[in-house]
Scaffold this active site. Structure first.
Site, PDB file in Angstrom:
ATOM      1  N   ILE A 593      15.491  -2.096  -6.126  1.00 52.10           N
ATOM      2  CA  ILE A 593      14.990  -2.751  -4.835  1.00 52.10           C
ATOM      3  C   ILE A 593      16.325  -3.167  -3.932  1.00 52.10           C
ATOM      4  O   ILE A 593      17.439  -4.214  -4.147  1.00 52.10           O
ATOM      5  CB  ILE A 593      14.568  -4.394  -5.407  1.00 52.10           C
ATOM      6  CG1 ILE A 593      13.218  -3.961  -6.454  1.00 52.10           C
ATOM      7  CG2 ILE A 593      13.587  -5.315  -4.398  1.00 52.10           C
ATOM      8  CD1 ILE A 593      12.134  -3.183  -5.762  1.00 52.10           C
ATOM      9  N   ASN A 595      15.742  -4.316  -0.686  1.00 52.04           N
ATOM     10  CA  ASN A 595      15.775  -6.293  -0.230  1.00 52.04           C
ATOM     11  C   ASN A 595      14.654  -7.219  -0.811  1.00 52.04           C
ATOM     12  O   ASN A 595      13.391  -6.814  -1.149  1.00 52.04           O
ATOM     13  CB  ASN A 595      16.115  -6.531   1.166  1.00 52.04           C
ATOM     14  CG  ASN A 595      15.467  -7.119   2.309  1.00 52.04           C
ATOM     15  OD1 ASN A 595      16.209  -8.534   1.104  1.00 52.04           O
ATOM     16  ND2 ASN A 595      15.470  -7.718   3.216  1.00 52.04           N
ATOM     17  N   PRO A 596      15.187  -8.065  -1.892  1.00 52.66           N
ATOM     18  CA  PRO A 596      14.273  -8.631  -2.365  1.00 52.66           C
ATOM     19  C   PRO A 596      13.332  -9.965  -1.747  1.00 52.66           C
ATOM     20  O   PRO A 596      12.243  -9.955  -2.215  1.00 52.66           O
ATOM     21  CB  PRO A 596      14.922  -9.300  -3.433  1.00 52.66           C
ATOM     22  CG  PRO A 596      16.507  -8.746  -3.321  1.00 52.66           C
ATOM     23  CD  PRO A 596      16.369  -8.313  -2.287  1.00 52.66           C
ATOM     24  N   LYS A 664      12.017   3.216  -4.983  1.00 50.26           N
ATOM     25  CA  LYS A 664      10.531   3.782  -5.063  1.00 50.26           C
ATOM     26  C   LYS A 664       9.568   2.926  -4.252  1.00 50.26           C
ATOM     27  O   LYS A 664      10.230   1.796  -4.175  1.00 50.26           O
ATOM     28  CB  LYS A 664      10.259   3.362  -6.370  1.00 50.26           C
ATOM     29  CG  LYS A 664      11.214   3.922  -7.505  1.00 50.26           C
ATOM     30  CD  LYS A 664       9.915   3.938  -9.306  1.00 50.26           C
ATOM     31  CE  LYS A 664      10.410   4.733 -10.177  1.00 50.26           C
ATOM     32  NZ  LYS A 664       9.610   4.367 -11.756  1.00 50.26           N
ATOM     33  N   GLU A 668       2.639  -0.107  -1.682  1.00 45.41           N
ATOM     34  CA  GLU A 668       1.361   0.025  -1.656  1.00 45.41           C
ATOM     35  C   GLU A 668       1.117  -0.441  -3.004  1.00 45.41           C
ATOM     36  O   GLU A 668      -0.113  -1.113  -3.579  1.00 45.41           O
ATOM     37  CB  GLU A 668       0.644   1.309  -1.642  1.00 45.41           C
ATOM     38  CG  GLU A 668       0.376   1.568  -0.597  1.00 45.41           C
ATOM     39  CD  GLU A 668       0.556   3.049  -0.124  1.00 45.41           C
ATOM     40  OE1 GLU A 668      -0.635   4.023   0.228  1.00 45.41           O
ATOM     41  OE2 GLU A 668       1.701   3.380  -0.168  1.00 45.41           O
TER      42      GLU A 668
END
Length: 712
Positions: A593, A595-596, A664, A668
């Site tokens: 991830i 940018n959380p 990833k 979507e």
């Protein structure tokens, strides 16, 4: 670099949007915000019939109206060409070949463009334009039993049919059988910023300011349509107010370029909200039959998922809803098929998680039904059917952490305290229920080109033809570049949305940030090599470029996906049938991830869309006219603040040591499975299955009546 160097990496820690201040203060300019001397405005006239021919366009009276500069139609428009494949290898929808013939294939087909000195004059004139038609019988009625459905393979989509094993033998050997039909409604993108483009010629070069998901995508398309040297087409799209799959090459850009070429002055064409319902694509309705056979412990022996969607008569677009089963669950006999039927409707297009969104509703609802029939907990049943490799491809998974998502989600949601029997929990006039569903979306990568420049003042500039459609991509790339450079993000400026920066993946397929980050990191790596050899940075800076085509091409074939587990609690009004979502939790496995802060926003946004899909969104076509009933945001209902409860999104560790990027897509993933979790929760509340979306109050009451009882 010593003054800017920081030892702390920013990737993986929350970071506010680098363009946030500009957006909230109005400094950020969108496609329709730019002004040019002599700017003219175009308004499209759309057909009012669903099938037939244009007999005449009464242009003369309109041409004489105040401010009108031109009326373009099939009788006088310049020739354009759509005999090409775009940068994704897909032929364009012929709808962008404006005014090339007199045929009308659906309501809302562009029949003329009125250009005037002001937008108000253009709108007034287009409303006064009279077009005579020769009308023909039409068919817009989509149904699961349509006799003209067929199987076809289309570019960029998975094969229409994928299978292994003997389905009927496996079903015959299965003590538990399920055979159900699930339907989803036609849905529209409805982003905040309508489609708009401004075109002008500058020194022999076509300049286009646009709102899109890929400036190179649009630049290439316009060059092909108008038979131009691609080097002579420049498209910029710095800020985009949402897209969801609809902002590629569309009629408004072609109209703007056509008018600017004819008039030799800048022309802007901005679509109205109503026009977006026929000119910019949508998600097709679906009818999906799922047939499962299982043993008494819930192990699936036979899995059949047959999906049907619709497309226009001028272009094939398939919503690949059966693809979700090809990834999620295994069975000895595994048959999936996507079919399509041509109708007199506009062409559908990609819409957030194409195929996976409607497909997950059908499959994950069926899995919940099977779990009840087998007397097995829905999560346990899913765990028993997880594949060790691609169910149909046979490829190994890069990593597969769906079970970890369910385990963590169940703990945090309180699933262990759930009584599986439906219709037992009550609170006043409400009955309560909980449900769950799985989520998946592919994690792909595409070749992209990026450049990185070390400036003389000690800062760095990164250029890539990426698109930030509201996801926070510009911020994510800033963090990726800063970490690769080992400097603070404040010392990095990322420029995007410019076709002159070279080819790059579009913002689509949850592949954008993954593909762009790969290219940016490669460019920075080359820049650092150069900086290690040079003593000082000259005034013009030092620039390095990277093209990830060879690296992406060498990526070993694997099943690479993000996964997730959706949980929902709903309340159903016993007297009115109203369904309200009380809380939702999504736990995801989505790689590294970046940018959380923005990642969580994207996941929550997708889950919110799942509420909208489950309970509200439904575009309806009038069979008599072929047009939509109420094509605007007053009549097309979406979830609003009062409909959205507490939504929590989080993730588990999903490190893949063999993945060269680690990132990833998440744009979507959040919508996949969300509607199924809500529908499964509604069953748990009422004891009645809801196999058609949206779950309107009338459908709840009707389903209860058909089941022979009232809502508990």
């Amino acid at each position: 670099m010593t003054a800017a160097t920081t030892s702390r990496g920013r990737v993986g820690t929350p970071y506010v949007r680098v363009d946030g201040r500009d957006k909230v203060t109005g400094a950020a300019r969108y496609a329709a915000d730019f002004s040019f001397p002599g700017l003219a405005h175009g308004a499209l006239a759309l057909s009012t019939i669903a099938r037939g021919r244009i007999r005449s366009v009464q242009a003369a009276p309109v041409a004489a109206m105040p401010g009108v500069l031109a009326v373009l139609h099939h009788g006088n428009a310049p020739h354009v060409d759509v005999n090409y494949s775009d940068v994704l290898g897909v032929p364009p929808d012929p709808a962008i070949a404006l005014f090339q013939h007199d045929r009308v294939p659906h309501v809302g087909w562009p029949v003329a463009l009125v250009v005037a000195t002001t937008a108000e004059q253009a709108r007034e004139a287009v409303e006064a334009l009279v077009v005579h038609y020769e009308e023909e019988p039409h068919d817009v009625a989509f149904s699961a039993e349509h006799p003209d459905a067929y199987v076809t393979d289309t570019p960029l989509m998975p094969p229409a049919v994928a299978r292994k094993g003997d389905l009927e033998s496996a079903r015959a050997a299965s003590p538990v059988l399920l055979d159900a039909l699930y339907t989803t409604a036609e849905e529209h993108h409805g982003m905040m910023e309508p489609h708009a483009a401004t075109a002008l010629w500058d020194g022999g070069r076509l300049e286009v300011l646009d709102s899109n998901q890929g400036s190179m995508w649009v630049a290439h398309g316009l060059a092909m349509v108008f038979s131009l040297d691609p080097a002579h087409v420049h498209v910029r799209s710095e800020h985009v107010g949402g897209a969801f799959g609809s902002k590629g090459v569309r009629a408004h850009q072609v109209a703007a370029v056509m008018a600017a070429t004819v008039l030799r002055r800048p022309v802007r064409v901005a679509l109205t909200r109503r026009q977006m319902f026929s000119l910019t694509g949508y998600r097709s309705p679906t009818a999906q039959r799922v047939r499962l056979g299982a043993d008494l412990e819930g192990r699936i022996l036979a899995l059949q998922h047959d999906a049907l969607c619709m497309t226009s008569t001028v272009y094939e677009f398939v919503e690949p809803s059966s693809e979700v089963g090809r990834i999620m669950y295994d069975a000895g006999a595994h048959h999936t098929r996507n079919r399509v039927v041509r109708l007199d409707v506009p062409t559908p297009t990609w819409m957030r998680a194409p195929g996976m969104t409607p497909g997950s509703f059908a499959l994950e609802s069926a899995l919940d039904e099977l779990a009840w029939e087998c007397g097995v907990d829905p999560i346990v049943l899913r765990a028993r059917n997880l594949p060790v490799a691609g169910p149909l491809s046979g490829l190994p998974f890069g990593n597969h952490n769906l079970l970890a998502c369910f385990t963590e989600g169940a703990r945090r949601f309180g699933w262990q305290d759930r009584d599986p029997r439906p219709g037992l929990r009550r609170k006043g006039r409400w009955v309560l229920g909980t449900g769950t569903a799985g989520a998946v979306y592919p994690a792909g990568a595409a070749p992209s080109t990026a450049s990185a420049t070390a400036e003389a003042d000690g800062t760095f500039t990164v250029r890539i033809s990426a698109s930030d459609v509201g996801t926070g991509a510009r911020t994510a790339l800033t963090l990726v570049a800063a970490d690769a450079l080992e400097v603070a993000p404040e010392h990095v400026r990322v420029l995007i949305g410019d076709s002159d920066f070279g080819p790059a993946m579009i913002a689509g397929g949850s592949m954008g940030t993954r593909s762009w980050s790969w290219a940016v990191t490669s460019a920075v790596r080359e820049l650092r090599k150069r900086l290690s050899r040079d003593e000082a940075v000259p005034a013009e800076g030092i620039t390095a470029r990277a093209d990830t085509s060879p690296e992406v091409a060498g990526l070993p074939p694997k099943e690479r996906h993000s996964f997730g587990a959706q949980f929902a609690e709903v309340a159903v009004d016993r007297s009115t049938g109203e369904v309200r979502v009380r809380r939702m939790l999504g736990i995801f496995a989505a790689g590294r991830i970046v940018n959380p802060l923005t990642a969580r926003s994207q996941l929550v946004g997708g889950m919110t869309w799942g509420i909208s899909m489950a309970l509200h969104e439904e575009a309806v076509r009038d069979r008599a006219t072929g047009g939509q009933v109420g094509p605007d945001l007053a009549n097309y209902h979406v979830a609003t603040h009062a409909d959205v409860p507490e939504i929590e999104a989080d993730w588990v560790d999903d490190t893949d040591p063999d993945d060269p990027v680690g990132i990833k897509g998440i744009g979507e993933l959040g919508v996949v499975g969300a509607a199924a979790a809500i529908a499964n929760a509604a069953w748990h509340a009422t004891g009645v299955r809801y196999r058609s979306l949206p779950i309107r109050p009338g459908r709840v009451l009707l389903a209860a009546a058909e089941a022979g009882h009232e809502v508990p």
